[in-house]
Design a protein around this motif. Structure first.
Motif, PDB file in Angstrom:
ATOM      1  N   THR A 162      58.911 -42.913  59.557  1.00 29.80           N
ATOM      2  CA  THR A 162      59.195 -41.973  58.474  1.00 29.80           C
ATOM      3  C   THR A 162      57.897 -41.258  58.102  1.00 29.80           C
ATOM      4  N   VAL A 163      58.039 -40.235  57.297  1.00 31.82           N
ATOM      5  CA  VAL A 163      56.884 -39.544  56.736  1.00 31.82           C
ATOM      6  C   VAL A 163      56.815 -39.866  55.250  1.00 31.82           C
ATOM      7  N   VAL A 164      55.654 -40.276  54.802  1.00 30.90           N
ATOM      8  CA  VAL A 164      55.451 -40.496  53.369  1.00 30.90           C
ATOM      9  C   VAL A 164      55.184 -39.151  52.712  1.00 30.90           C
ATOM     10  N   SER A 165      55.967 -38.858  51.705  1.00 28.48           N
ATOM     11  CA  SER A 165      55.856 -37.559  51.029  1.00 28.48           C
ATOM     12  C   SER A 165      55.898 -37.764  49.524  1.00 28.48           C
ATOM     13  N   GLY A 166      55.114 -36.977  48.834  1.00 30.88           N
ATOM     14  CA  GLY A 166      55.128 -36.985  47.383  1.00 30.88           C
ATOM     15  C   GLY A 166      55.364 -35.586  46.864  1.00 30.88           C
ATOM     16  N   VAL A 167      55.871 -35.503  45.653  1.00 32.13           N
ATOM     17  CA  VAL A 167      56.099 -34.198  45.031  1.00 32.13           C
ATOM     18  C   VAL A 167      54.764 -33.738  44.453  1.00 32.13           C
ATOM     19  N   ASP A 168      54.137 -32.845  45.169  1.00 33.60           N
ATOM     20  CA  ASP A 168      52.809 -32.368  44.794  1.00 33.60           C
ATOM     21  C   ASP A 168      52.864 -31.527  43.527  1.00 33.60           C
ATOM     22  N   VAL A 169      53.926 -30.750  43.379  1.00 36.55           N
ATOM     23  CA  VAL A 169      54.120 -29.947  42.168  1.00 36.55           C
ATOM     24  C   VAL A 169      55.527 -30.195  41.644  1.00 36.55           C
ATOM     25  N   THR A 170      55.602 -30.771  40.454  1.00 39.17           N
ATOM     26  CA  THR A 170      56.879 -31.016  39.778  1.00 39.17           C
ATOM     27  C   THR A 170      57.002 -30.067  38.601  1.00 39.17           C
ATOM     28  N   LEU A 171      58.150 -29.446  38.460  1.00 40.44           N
ATOM     29  CA  LEU A 171      58.420 -28.588  37.312  1.00 40.44           C
ATOM     30  C   LEU A 171      59.221 -29.374  36.288  1.00 40.44           C
ATOM     31  N   ALA A 172      58.781 -29.335  35.052  1.00 40.57           N
ATOM     32  CA  ALA A 172      59.474 -30.031  33.975  1.00 40.57           C
ATOM     33  C   ALA A 172      59.534 -29.120  32.759  1.00 40.57           C
ATOM     34  N   MET A 173      60.421 -29.480  31.835  1.00 40.28           N
ATOM     35  CA  MET A 173      60.602 -28.717  30.605  1.00 40.28           C
ATOM     36  C   MET A 173      60.478 -29.684  29.425  1.00 40.28           C
ATOM     37  N   GLY A 174      59.800 -29.252  28.381  1.00 38.02           N
ATOM     38  CA  GLY A 174      59.708 -30.075  27.187  1.00 38.02           C
ATOM     39  C   GLY A 174      61.091 -30.354  26.610  1.00 38.02           C
ATOM     40  N   ARG A 175      61.346 -31.588  26.261  1.00 34.39           N
ATOM     41  CA  ARG A 175      62.692 -31.973  25.810  1.00 34.39           C
ATOM     42  C   ARG A 175      63.104 -31.241  24.528  1.00 34.39           C
ATOM     43  N   GLU A 176      62.151 -30.964  23.672  1.00 36.11           N
ATOM     44  CA  GLU A 176      62.474 -30.344  22.382  1.00 36.11           C
ATOM     45  C   GLU A 176      62.074 -28.872  22.322  1.00 36.11           C
ATOM     46  N   THR A 177      61.912 -28.227  23.466  1.00 34.56           N
ATOM     47  CA  THR A 177      61.510 -26.822  23.431  1.00 34.56           C
ATOM     48  C   THR A 177      62.521 -25.982  22.645  1.00 34.56           C
ATOM     49  N   PRO A 178      62.033 -25.094  21.791  1.00 33.82           N
ATOM     50  CA  PRO A 178      62.948 -24.195  21.076  1.00 33.82           C
ATOM     51  C   PRO A 178      63.364 -22.999  21.934  1.00 33.82           C
ATOM     52  N   HIS A 179      62.827 -22.929  23.167  1.00 31.58           N
ATOM     53  CA  HIS A 179      63.085 -21.783  24.036  1.00 31.58           C
ATOM     54  C   HIS A 179      63.717 -22.243  25.346  1.00 31.58           C
ATOM     55  N   ARG A 180      64.757 -23.036  25.260  1.00 28.41           N
ATOM     56  CA  ARG A 180      65.348 -23.630  26.470  1.00 28.41           C
ATOM     57  C   ARG A 180      65.803 -22.551  27.458  1.00 28.41           C
ATOM     58  N   ALA A 181      66.481 -21.537  27.007  1.00 26.03           N
ATOM     59  CA  ALA A 181      67.016 -20.514  27.916  1.00 26.03           C
ATOM     60  C   ALA A 181      65.884 -19.787  28.632  1.00 26.03           C
ATOM     61  N   GLU A 182      64.841 -19.420  27.898  1.00 24.05           N
ATOM     62  CA  GLU A 182      63.725 -18.697  28.502  1.00 24.05           C
ATOM     63  C   GLU A 182      62.935 -19.604  29.455  1.00 24.05           C
ATOM     64  N   ALA A 183      62.760 -20.859  29.052  1.00 25.28           N
ATOM     65  CA  ALA A 183      62.056 -21.804  29.921  1.00 25.28           C
ATOM     66  C   ALA A 183      62.817 -22.009  31.223  1.00 25.28           C
ATOM     67  N   GLN A 184      64.142 -22.075  31.119  1.00 25.79           N
ATOM     68  CA  GLN A 184      64.937 -22.258  32.329  1.00 25.79           C
ATOM     69  C   GLN A 184      64.852 -21.033  33.232  1.00 25.79           C
ATOM     70  N   LYS A 185      64.788 -19.859  32.636  1.00 27.55           N
ATOM     71  CA  LYS A 185      64.617 -18.641  33.436  1.00 27.55           C
ATOM     72  C   LYS A 185      63.333 -18.710  34.254  1.00 27.55           C
ATOM     73  N   PHE A 186      62.270 -19.168  33.616  1.00 27.31           N
ATOM     74  CA  PHE A 186      60.980 -19.249  34.307  1.00 27.31           C
ATOM     75  C   PHE A 186      61.028 -20.303  35.413  1.00 27.31           C
ATOM     76  N   ILE A 187      61.637 -21.441  35.143  1.00 30.37           N
ATOM     77  CA  ILE A 187      61.765 -22.478  36.169  1.00 30.37           C
ATOM     78  C   ILE A 187      62.617 -21.982  37.329  1.00 30.37           C
ATOM     79  N   ASP A 188      63.718 -21.293  37.017  1.00 33.83           N
ATOM     80  CA  ASP A 188      64.564 -20.753  38.086  1.00 33.83           C
ATOM     81  C   ASP A 188      63.781 -19.771  38.957  1.00 33.83           C
ATOM     82  N   PHE A 189      62.935 -18.962  38.317  1.00 30.68           N
ATOM     83  CA  PHE A 189      62.116 -18.021  39.070  1.00 30.68           C
ATOM     84  C   PHE A 189      61.161 -18.762  39.998  1.00 30.68           C
ATOM     85  N   LEU A 190      60.494 -19.803  39.490  1.00 27.41           N
ATOM     86  CA  LEU A 190      59.535 -20.547  40.308  1.00 27.41           C
ATOM     87  C   LEU A 190      60.214 -21.296  41.450  1.00 27.41           C
TER      88      LEU A 190
END
Length: 426
Positions: free
Chosen positions: A305-333
């Motif tokens: 097998t190949v050992v692989s790690g997630v070098d870049v993980t995208l996450a969102m703050g659980r209590e963000t007041p801007h969930r829709a906008e944050a999701q737009k940015f994550i979707d773009f990335l």
């Protein structure tokens, strides 16, 4: 829940923390929404700046402020203690990310369309490091690394050596190069962490199924634990030590940067590193000859097998007041165009279904394992960060004391077992 107050002692200096918190809290202009974006990779600051400019151009009502600091692990904990969780984050998908996920710092992204695009084997690796609840996805992979063995194809061809498919063939190849006065591997033991790539690849294929889950289930009861490093890592330790017997003279005084330059200049046939080393090797010598293959740990190629790690993980703050906008940015990335470009520029593997296959010739030897899902996660991502694994491993490679190596790992594990949060705990 993880006691974030315990991290106060590791906080940044007051000036740095104040500057960071001020930038995170920058007020929006008019009806504009400002997203705080915590970005942990210093080498990718300019790349993300360009991506932010592209995103803002098509989303004029959203502004993204990138925050990158020298010590991201400490900086993010400082923000959390201050209740200043960023709206969007990139983090390495390692044990530290898992601890924060289990503390329910990040939002659940399991119902977002982007989550359906992630390769299941890659998401499993990230989830295994920890999450708030077993039903949640608290981070989405943007880029993966792949740990394998880099090699110089011209040196292999010169001495008639084929790419090893088994452990026996790997050792035979090393012996062939040694007999011809060629360094089989270039080792960089001055930097303790460089002993880890070999360890994690050996462990991934040799440790018992569910090893760490069973260790965690044993709690503090070392005597009755069904698994332990002393019992189950004997072959791992033997093979690790065998590999390092092929180190070049003076390896104990060589650092990673020097190793990259030496391999780039053809001073060894192989190099015990993965995709993460390729950009640095090319920076040392743009004409470096690089190819790769997975660690053939056993004598059955089907086990590889190949050992692989997630070098870049995208996450969102659980209590963000801007969930829709944050999701737009994550979707773009996580869009195909961005993922493909980022993987190419950073010599990474794209973790989504629609992404283009990795075309870098240096990584082709591991690409099929990635796309077919023959992946394992890093064993060191299962250990609490307080265990100094790299130093323990470095000491073993230098002194060859297997009993002390394995016993030290057991001592360190069971010493803190009582404080380890269980899987699924909040």
């Amino acid at each position: 829940m993880i006691q974030l107050k315990q991290w106060r002692a590791r906080a940044l200096s007051a000036a740095l923390a104040a500057a960071l918190l001020t930038s995170c809290a920058a007020p929006p202009a008019g009806n504009e929404v400002t997203l705080s974006f915590f970005q942990f990779k210093p080498e990718a600051v300019q790349e993300f700046a360009g991506l932010i400019a592209e995103f803002e151009a098509v989303n004029p009502g959203i502004r993204v402020l990138q925050n990158n600091v020298p010590d991201p692990d400490t900086a993010i904990r400082t923000l959390l203690v201050k209740n200043k969780t960023p709206d969007v984050l990139t983090l390495n998908g390692n044990a530290s990310f898992g601890l924060l996920a289990k503390a329910c710092v990040f939002a659940d992204l399991s119902q977002e369309p982007a989550a359906q695009e992630v390769l299941p084997a890659v998401q499993d690796i990230l989830n295994a490091n920890g999450r708030c609840r077993d039903s949640e996805i608290n981070g989405l992979p943007m880029a993966n690394n792949a740990s394998g063995i880099l090699y110089n194809p011209e040196i292999f061809a010169k001495y008639g050596v084929s790419v090893p498919q088994t452990w026996e063939e790997l050792i035979a190849a090393a012996e062939t190069f040694k007999a011809n006065g060629v360094a089989p591997f270039y080792m960089t033991l001055k930097d303790a962490w460089t002993t880890s790539p070999a360890l994690v690849n050996l462990a991934a294929q040799l440790q018992p199924e569910g090893f760490f889950d069973r260790l965690r289930a044993a709690g503090t009861d070392r005597n009755n634990s069904p698994v332990s490093f002393s019992k189950d890592y004997q072959e791992v330790a033997d093979k690790l030590l065998q590999l390092f017997t092929y180190a070049q003279p003076g390896a104990a005084g060589v650092d990673y940067a020097s190793g990259n330059k030496a391999f780039a200049d053809g001073k060894s046939a192989m190099y015990l590193n993965g995709s993460f080393a390729v950009p640095a090797i090319r920076a040392a010598n743009p004409d470096a000859k690089i190819a790769s293959f997975p660690y053939p740990v056993t004598d059955n190629p089907a086990n590889t097998t190949v050992v692989s790690g997630v070098d870049v993980t995208l996450a969102m703050g659980r209590e963000t007041p801007h969930r829709a906008e944050a999701q737009k940015f994550i979707d773009f990335l996580l869009s195909k165009e961005v993922i493909d470009r980022y993987a190419k520029n950073q010599s990474a593997f794209a973790p989504t279904r629609s992404a283009a296959p990795q075309q870098d010739p240096a990584l082709q030897g591991m690409a099929s394992y990635f796309t077919s899902g023959k992946l394992d996660g890093y064993m060191d991502h299962q250990l609490p960060p307080s265990i100094p694994l790299v130093n323990i491993t470095q000491q073993f490679v230098l002194d060859g004391d297997k009993a002390r190596f394995l016993n030290t790992l057991d001592n360190e594990w069971f010493k803190i077992a009582a404080r380890m949060p269980k899987r699924g705990d909040r």
